[in-house]
Design a protein around this motif. Structure first.
Motif, short mmCIF file in Angstrom:
data_model
loop_
_atom_site.label_atom_id
_atom_site.label_comp_id
_atom_site.label_asym_id
_atom_site.label_seq_id
_atom_site.Cartn_x
_atom_site.Cartn_y
_atom_site.Cartn_z
N ASN A 1 0.80 -1.22 0.00
CA ASN A 1 0.00 0.00 0.00
C ASN A 1 0.84 1.27 0.00
OD1 ASN A 1 1.02 -0.35 2.55
ND2 ASN A 1 -0.80 0.42 3.60
N LEU A 2 2.12 1.15 -0.31
CA LEU A 2 3.00 2.33 -0.32
C LEU A 2 3.86 2.28 -1.58
CD1 LEU A 2 3.99 4.86 1.14
CD2 LEU A 2 5.69 3.42 2.30
N THR A 3 3.74 3.31 -2.40
CA THR A 3 4.47 3.38 -3.67
C THR A 3 5.28 4.67 -3.69
OG1 THR A 3 2.72 2.19 -4.80
CG2 THR A 3 4.28 3.37 -6.17
N GLY A 4 6.53 4.57 -4.10
CA GLY A 4 7.39 5.73 -4.24
C GLY A 4 7.80 5.94 -5.68
N ASN A 5 8.00 7.19 -6.08
CA ASN A 5 8.42 7.51 -7.45
C ASN A 5 9.37 8.67 -7.42
OD1 ASN A 5 6.71 10.12 -7.96
ND2 ASN A 5 5.26 8.62 -7.13
N ALA A 6 10.22 8.72 -8.44
CA ALA A 6 11.20 9.80 -8.58
C ALA A 6 11.45 10.03 -10.06
CB ALA A 6 12.50 9.45 -7.86
N ALA A 7 11.91 11.23 -10.40
CA ALA A 7 12.15 11.59 -11.79
C ALA A 7 13.24 12.64 -11.87
CB ALA A 7 10.87 12.09 -12.46
N LEU A 8 14.06 12.50 -12.91
CA LEU A 8 15.08 13.50 -13.25
C LEU A 8 14.84 13.92 -14.70
CD1 LEU A 8 18.29 11.89 -11.73
CD2 LEU A 8 16.94 13.77 -10.76
N ALA B 1 10.26 13.90 -6.51
CA ALA B 1 10.12 12.69 -5.71
C ALA B 1 8.76 12.72 -5.03
CB ALA B 1 11.23 12.58 -4.66
N GLY B 2 8.14 11.55 -4.94
CA GLY B 2 6.80 11.51 -4.37
C GLY B 2 6.49 10.16 -3.75
N LEU B 3 5.44 10.14 -2.91
CA LEU B 3 4.95 8.94 -2.25
C LEU B 3 3.43 8.88 -2.34
CD1 LEU B 3 7.06 8.86 1.06
CD2 LEU B 3 7.27 7.29 -0.87
N THR B 4 2.90 7.69 -2.46
CA THR B 4 1.46 7.48 -2.43
C THR B 4 1.16 6.36 -1.43
OG1 THR B 4 1.21 8.15 -4.74
CG2 THR B 4 -0.59 6.89 -3.76
N TRP B 5 0.36 6.70 -0.41
CA TRP B 5 -0.02 5.72 0.62
C TRP B 5 -1.50 5.43 0.47
CZ3 TRP B 5 -1.65 7.05 6.20
CH2 TRP B 5 -1.89 5.86 6.91
N TRP B 6 -1.80 4.18 0.10
CA TRP B 6 -3.17 3.77 -0.16
C TRP B 6 -3.85 3.39 1.15
CZ3 TRP B 6 -5.19 4.96 -4.62
CH2 TRP B 6 -4.38 5.07 -5.74
N LEU B 7 -4.94 4.10 1.46
CA LEU B 7 -5.74 3.75 2.63
C LEU B 7 -6.52 2.48 2.39
CD1 LEU B 7 -7.07 7.34 3.38
CD2 LEU B 7 -5.05 6.22 4.34
N THR C 1 1.80 12.71 -2.00
CA THR C 1 2.59 13.93 -1.81
C THR C 1 3.80 13.88 -2.73
OG1 THR C 1 3.80 15.28 -0.20
CG2 THR C 1 3.92 12.89 0.07
N ARG C 2 4.29 15.02 -3.12
CA ARG C 2 5.47 15.10 -3.98
C ARG C 2 6.14 16.46 -3.80
NH1 ARG C 2 1.16 14.96 -7.65
NH2 ARG C 2 0.69 16.98 -8.62
N ALA C 3 7.43 16.46 -4.04
CA ALA C 3 8.24 17.68 -3.99
C ALA C 3 8.98 17.81 -5.32
CB ALA C 3 9.23 17.63 -2.83
N ARG C 4 9.05 19.02 -5.86
CA ARG C 4 9.63 19.23 -7.18
C ARG C 4 10.45 20.52 -7.19
NH1 ARG C 4 8.99 18.01 -12.59
NH2 ARG C 4 9.22 19.77 -14.03
N THR C 5 11.53 20.46 -7.97
CA THR C 5 12.34 21.65 -8.20
C THR C 5 12.69 21.73 -9.68
OG1 THR C 5 14.38 22.81 -7.61
CG2 THR C 5 14.48 20.41 -7.66
N GLU C 6 12.71 22.93 -10.20
CA GLU C 6 12.98 23.14 -11.63
C GLU C 6 13.77 24.44 -11.79
OE1 GLU C 6 9.88 22.19 -14.67
OE2 GLU C 6 10.06 24.33 -15.15
N LYS C 7 14.77 24.38 -12.69
CA LYS C 7 15.63 25.57 -12.88
C LYS C 7 15.96 25.71 -14.35
CE LYS C 7 20.04 27.61 -11.45
NZ LYS C 7 19.44 28.88 -10.99
#
Length: 593
Positions: free
Chosen positions: A522-529, A550-556, A564-570
């Motif tokens: 019930n917990l999936t993580g993802n990331a991207a560059l 980077a992000g996480l998904t927690w299935w109830l 939730t996810r956090a992102r940065t771009e430049k």
């Protein structure tokens, strides 16, 4: 005188006979004999013929012993073993066909007296029993009647065994110790039902009782059945806190409300297949820098198997996306960028000839732009940017193994603008020519996809503008190093025309490296560059965009989860006024079906 002597002689003979019989009886006493009740298991229904047969046989043996005769060899051999049945001391047990009654009689009878008044009137004979053979026949008839009445196989077997023993006794032949060992009373009506089943004939357990195979993804969307399609919709609602609301050099911090609707539909046809995918994204400012953004896309694909190793692949799509604030064609000083809409479609025919593969694809893509709203509430038309791109691609591949298929592609195309001349008087239509070579991989879930490299050139009709040309790199690969982990690599080369005076356009190279990991069920993580490189044609300019997420998904449960996810771009550019940095964090609820 002679009468007295005769009387004495008779008494002497009588005493001698009694003494002989008594000696014989005492001789047989030391032999251990089990009672019939101890020898035989008392259960079930017993055939009368079986009991009578044992009694008759023992009676004959006793009669022979009383007469002092020697038994036959086979009988003597059997006397060495203990008797297996109980013999009642009944006079009627003696068979009728054994001849005259024994002169000695029984030891329990009183001695015979010649001067007894009752000697002249002997007692009446006891009722005669039927002969052994007659009794056996009668028993057979009775047993057969019982068998027909009860209709059981067990009773038939017991009757047949008893009748065989009676026939053997009637002829004076013993069946031997092996047959006597079998306990005939143990054969009952339900003896067949009591027997153990053959292991090969045992009943198999019900299907419902078997262990069910665990699902690969117990939290995957179950989908909604609609006709011959299975639809899986997903709704996501959350808040985004960002340092740059519209990802521009002038953007400021804002709190945005984001609503995303995604869906996919797949057919369950037997031979052909069809898929439909789409999404819609709505962003609205809650506080801070004003942002109003709506975008979406829907596309479908149809695969049809034709005759002679041919297949047809048809695609159709529609997309509506506002012009990005970081785009080279973005208009400065407007309250809302123009909306770009795209309608595209393609039709491809695939043909296999042995290991050679041929694919001919024709595609059409039409772009049209809405008006841009200026800060003074006036509109600026963008119709001179509307264009249609026609392309034809021939692809040839050769399967050197089921996992490796190298290929080459040749592309011909024409970009035609709705207006021959733009607002600055340039003729923007162009002719397209490209060539690529690559490798297609098919190793199942482990590694699949393709990558290619080549050259692409668009020659603009206006001689004052240079051709847009450059190397191309394209990729679409999926790699799974272990179950539950998927790593993807995508690359794309895009030609971006422009209507800016004196400029031909640019070539944009986009690359993404993604990773998805199922940490728990019930917990999936993802990331991207991400890395984007834009090369301007006609001027010495370029843009570089770096991004990480980077992000996480927690299935109830199977239908709802927290994400939730956090992102940065430049963006870094050698052109003035284009640099920007945007950091954001998102928290929301995802619902699927």
């Amino acid at each position: 005188m002679s009468g007295a002597q005769s009387e004495k002689t008779r008494r002497r003979k009588s005493k001698a006979a009694c003494a002989l019989l008594l000696a014989t009886s005492i001789f047989g006493l030391p032999r251990p004999t089990l009672s019939f009740a101890q020898e035989t298991e008392l259960r079930g229904e017993v055939s009368e013929s079986a009991i009578l047969s044992d009694q008759q046989r023992k009676a004959r043996l006793a009669a022979i012993a009383g007469q002092g005769q020697q038994q036959p060899a086979n009988a003597a051999g059997q006397d060495d073993t203990p008797s297996r049945t109980y013999l009642p001391a009944s006079a009627g047990a003696a068979p009728d066909d054994s001849g005259a009654a024994s002169p000695a009689g029984s030891i329990f009878d009183p001695p015979a007296a010649g001067d007894d008044a009752s000697a002249d009137n002997p007692p009446p004979p006891k009722p005669r029993r039927p002969s052994a053979s007659g009794q056996a026949n009668a028993d057979k008839a009775a047993d057969k009647a019982k068998t027909k009445k009860k209709n059981t196989t067990a009773t038939t077997d017991a009757t047949t065994t008893a009748s065989t023993a009676d026939d053997a006794d009637a002829t004076g032949t013993d069946t031997g110790t092996d047959q006597e060992t079998a306990n005939r009373r143990a054969v009952t009506i339900d003896s067949v039902d009591r027997q153990k089943l053959d292991p090969g004939a045992e009943r198999t357990a019900s299907i419902e009782g078997q262990n069910k195979k665990a699902e690969d993804d117990p939290f995957a969307a179950p989908g909604i059945k609609w006709g011959s399609f299975v639809i899986r919709p997903t709704l996501e609602q959350g808040l985004t806190a960002t340092s740059n609301g519209d990802s521009s050099s002038a953007g400021k911090a804002a709190l945005l409300s984001e609503t995303a609707l995604r869906f996919s539909a797949a057919s369950d046809w037997r031979e052909n297949s069809a898929t439909i995918d789409g999404y819609g994204l709505f962003r609205e400012t809650v506080s801070g820098y004003p942002v109003h953004n709506e975008q979406g896309r829907i596309e479908g694909q149809l695969n049809v198997d034709l005759d002679n190793e041919q297949r047809a692949v048809a695609k159709l799509g529609y997309e509506a996306v506002p012009e990005s604030a970081s785009s080279p064609d973005a208009i400065a000083g407007v309250s809302k960028q123009p909306l770009r809409q795209t309608i595209d479609g393609s039709l491809g025919i695939e043909k296999d000839v042995g290991k050679a593969q041929y694919t001919l694809t024709g595609a059409v893509s039409h772009d049209f732009y809405g008006d841009a709203k200026l800060s003074d509430d006036t509109s600026l038309s963008q119709k001179d940017r509307n264009s249609t791109l026609y392309t034809a691609t021939l692809r040839t591949g050769y399967e050197i193994s089921p996992a490796l298929t190298p290929f080459t592609e040749i592309e011909l195309g024409r970009r035609a603008y709705d207006q021959r001349f733009d607002s600055e008087g340039f003729e923007r239509s162009s002719t397209r020519l490209g060539a690529r070579a690559g490798l297609e991989l098919d190793m199942g879930e482990k590694l699949a996809g393709e990558f290619s490299a080549g050259w692409l050139r668009e020659a603009i009709d206006d001689d004052r503008l240079g051709a847009i040309a450059g190397a191309t790199v394209d990729a679409d690969l999926k790699w799974s190093p272990e179950r539950g982990t998927t790593i993807g690599l995508t690359g794309r080369t895009t030609v971006e025309p422009t209507t800016t005076a004196g400029e031909s356009g640019d070539i944009l190279y986009s690359g993404r490296l993604t990773a998805e990991r199922q940490i728990r069920a019930n917990l999936t993580g993802n990331a991207a560059l991400g890395l984007d490189w834009r090369d301007y044609i006609g001027i010495d300019g370029h843009d570089r965009v770096l991004s990480a997420e980077a992000g996480l998904t927690w299935w109830l449960n199977r239908y709802a989860g927290l994400t939730t996810r956090a992102r940065t771009e430049k963006l870094t550019s050698n052109l003035p006024g284009r640099d920007y940095t945007a950091n954001s964090i998102y928290l929301g609820l995802k619902v699927q079906r």
